[in-house]
Design an enzyme around this catalytic site. Structure first.
Site, mmCIF file in Angstrom:
data_model
loop_
_atom_site.group_PDB
_atom_site.id
_atom_site.type_symbol
_atom_site.label_atom_id
_atom_site.label_comp_id
_atom_site.label_asym_id
_atom_site.label_seq_id
_atom_site.Cartn_x
_atom_site.Cartn_y
_atom_site.Cartn_z
ATOM 1 N N ARG A 112 0.845 -1.198 0.000
ATOM 2 C CA ARG A 112 0.000 0.000 0.000
ATOM 3 C C ARG A 112 0.874 1.239 0.000
ATOM 4 O O ARG A 112 1.846 1.323 0.753
ATOM 5 C CB ARG A 112 -0.927 0.005 1.224
ATOM 6 C CG ARG A 112 -1.880 -1.173 1.238
ATOM 7 C CD ARG A 112 -2.830 -1.158 2.407
ATOM 8 N NE ARG A 112 -3.605 -2.396 2.448
ATOM 9 C CZ ARG A 112 -4.469 -2.718 3.397
ATOM 10 N NH1 ARG A 112 -4.673 -1.879 4.412
ATOM 11 N NH2 ARG A 112 -5.129 -3.869 3.369
ATOM 12 N N SER A 114 -9.858 -5.991 10.434
ATOM 13 C CA SER A 114 -11.180 -5.493 10.060
ATOM 14 C C SER A 114 -11.941 -6.639 9.414
ATOM 15 O O SER A 114 -11.405 -7.332 8.544
ATOM 16 C CB SER A 114 -11.078 -4.326 9.072
ATOM 17 O OG SER A 114 -10.700 -3.137 9.721
#
Length: 442
Positions: A277, A367
């Site tokens: 990322r 998550s």
């Protein structure tokens, strides 16, 4: 992605849902206006094609009647229609692309029980489907206590020795790390422990997907077009490939452009992969240590199921991720994300936040999201209900971290640190560490 027909039929519900999402200004009227233009072009095209076919028949009749003047006049009309039709088809394609692009940029609609809020300050702690704060506190590992001031992970003696940010900076720049020796082995042990847990006890199928994917795969899970700046791309042939930001991308796309049998569901996949990322927009955040890196390892969980089972699967996936932290003896809490903090493709998200004593705070380590048919529509992933002669339905997709290996390494280091700079090894990891009970120290 939304179905424009559903938006036309439920404009008020769509607007109400979008008003709860952060930085979303689009309204149903904007999308319906584009769709009206598209539909008008289609009507005009159909009329032109029908008229062309009718005139072509009349030309044959005029020629049979040897009425050359009429035939020539009709042929002129057909020629004009033939000239318009390609132009109209190009207009239709342009407006369809405009509508698709507009729909592609719209986030998913939150479930009714998701708390409304602006940002992480409005997230709500979750104690389980039938739980309370008291029962959750009893069930979860307790916070550790220290007879000394606990350090952050990069300050602990063994980590200072085997966690090399300077060497990584020489190779790749900031936000990379070279792990060495016992720290490298500990991170490897964590990944293997998680994979073994999810495959042998939780029923996930282990896979090793590619870490380079096409744009279509990123579009399917919602990273493109909206989050292009967060990705790393490399040229490939006449196009490009992207390094995966999470194994959710390839694993969810396993069912892309497929029609599954209901009996095949649920499908559950897990993978341990590097993730990449760019951390666009995060300048100045978590610049020290391993919390926010451009490259990190993660064990990902993906489920493909029916609409009727997706909520139950969400709770199940949460429990699978929680088990990792239980087995490692790491204190944590679960937060239900509010509408303003929820991810682009999610309908509901639970965050697992692990306690980091060196920072004296909770930090996200996983998550777990249910996406409904949002990704399935983008991927055209469907299933055929068993025993029914009806059209295939879109599957529901879910994804979650089970968990982020680098952040789990941080949590183990901080929660099991000793005053002499050594770190105790959680019992669950000792078989993966050759029986070692601690690392570092004198």
């Amino acid at each position: 992605m939304f179905d424009i027909k559903w938006i036309r039929d439920n404009p008020d519900a769509f607007d109400a849902a979008m008003s709860q999402r952060k930085n979303v200004s689009v309204r149903s009227s904007d999308l319906i206006a584009i769709d009206e233009r598209r539909r008008a072009i289609i009507v005009k095209l159909n009329e032109a094609q029908e008229k062309r076919n009718s005139l072509s028949k009349q030309i044959g009749q005029a020629k049979a009647q040897k009425d050359e003047a009429k035939a020539q006049a009709l042929m002129a009309e057909v020629a004009a229609l033939k000239e318009y039709i390609p132009t109209g088809e190009a207009e239709e394609r342009a407006v369809e692309k405009e509508l698709r692009d507009a729909l592609s940029a719209i986030p998913n609609m939150a479930l009714d029980d998701v708390p409304f809020g602006e940002d992480e300050a409005d997230n709500v702690e979750y104690f389980g489907a039938n739980g309370t704060a008291e029962t959750a506190a009893k069930a979860r590992p307790a916070r550790p206590s220290f007879a000394f001031a606990p350090k952050e992970h990069f300050e602990i003696g063994v980590a200072e020795k085997d966690m090399d940010f300077e060497l990584a900076a020489k190779l790749s720049g900031s936000r990379f790390v070279v792990l060495k020796g016992q720290i490298a082995r500990l991170e490897r042990a964590l990944g293997q422990f998680m994979l073994d847990l999810h495959t042998t006890e939780h029923g996930y199928l282990e896979v090793q997907p590619p870490v380079l994917v096409r744009d279509d795969a990123l579009y399917g899970t919602g990273q493109l077009p909206k989050f292009e700046e967060d990705l790393f791309f490399t040229p490939h042939g006449e196009g490009r490939l992207a390094l995966i930001p999470t194994a959710e991308v390839p694993m969810t796309n396993f069912v892309r452009e497929s029609i599954l049998a209901e009996e095949e569901l649920p499908l559950r996949f897990t993978a341990l992969t590097p993730c990449f990322r760019s951390e666009a927009g995060s300048a100045g955040r978590d610049t020290r240590g391993m919390l926010r890196q451009h490259q990190f390892d993660k064990v990902e969980l993906v489920s493909i199921t029916t609409p009727e089972e997706s909520i139950n699967e969400h709770e199940r996936m949460l429990a699978c991720a929680e088990t990792v932290l239980h087995r490692l003896g790491l204190h944590y809490r679960v937060m239900t994300l509010c509408t303003g903090d929820m991810g682009f493709g999610a309908r509901k998200t639970y965050d697992l936040e692990v306690w980091l004593p060196g920072q004296d705070t909770y930090r996200e380590i996983s998550s777990v999201s249910v996406c409904g048919d949002f990704q399935a529509r983008r991927m055209d992933a469907r299933y055929r209900p068993s025993g029914e002669k009806q059209a295939p339905r879109y599957v529901h997709t879910l994804n979650g971290s089970g968990t982020a290996v680098g952040r789990c390494l941080i949590a183990v280091l901080e929660n099991y640190q000793q005053e002499d700079g050594s770190v105790l090894i959680p019992e669950a990891l000792q078989p993966y560490m050759g029986g070692l009970t601690s690392i570092g120290g004198k």
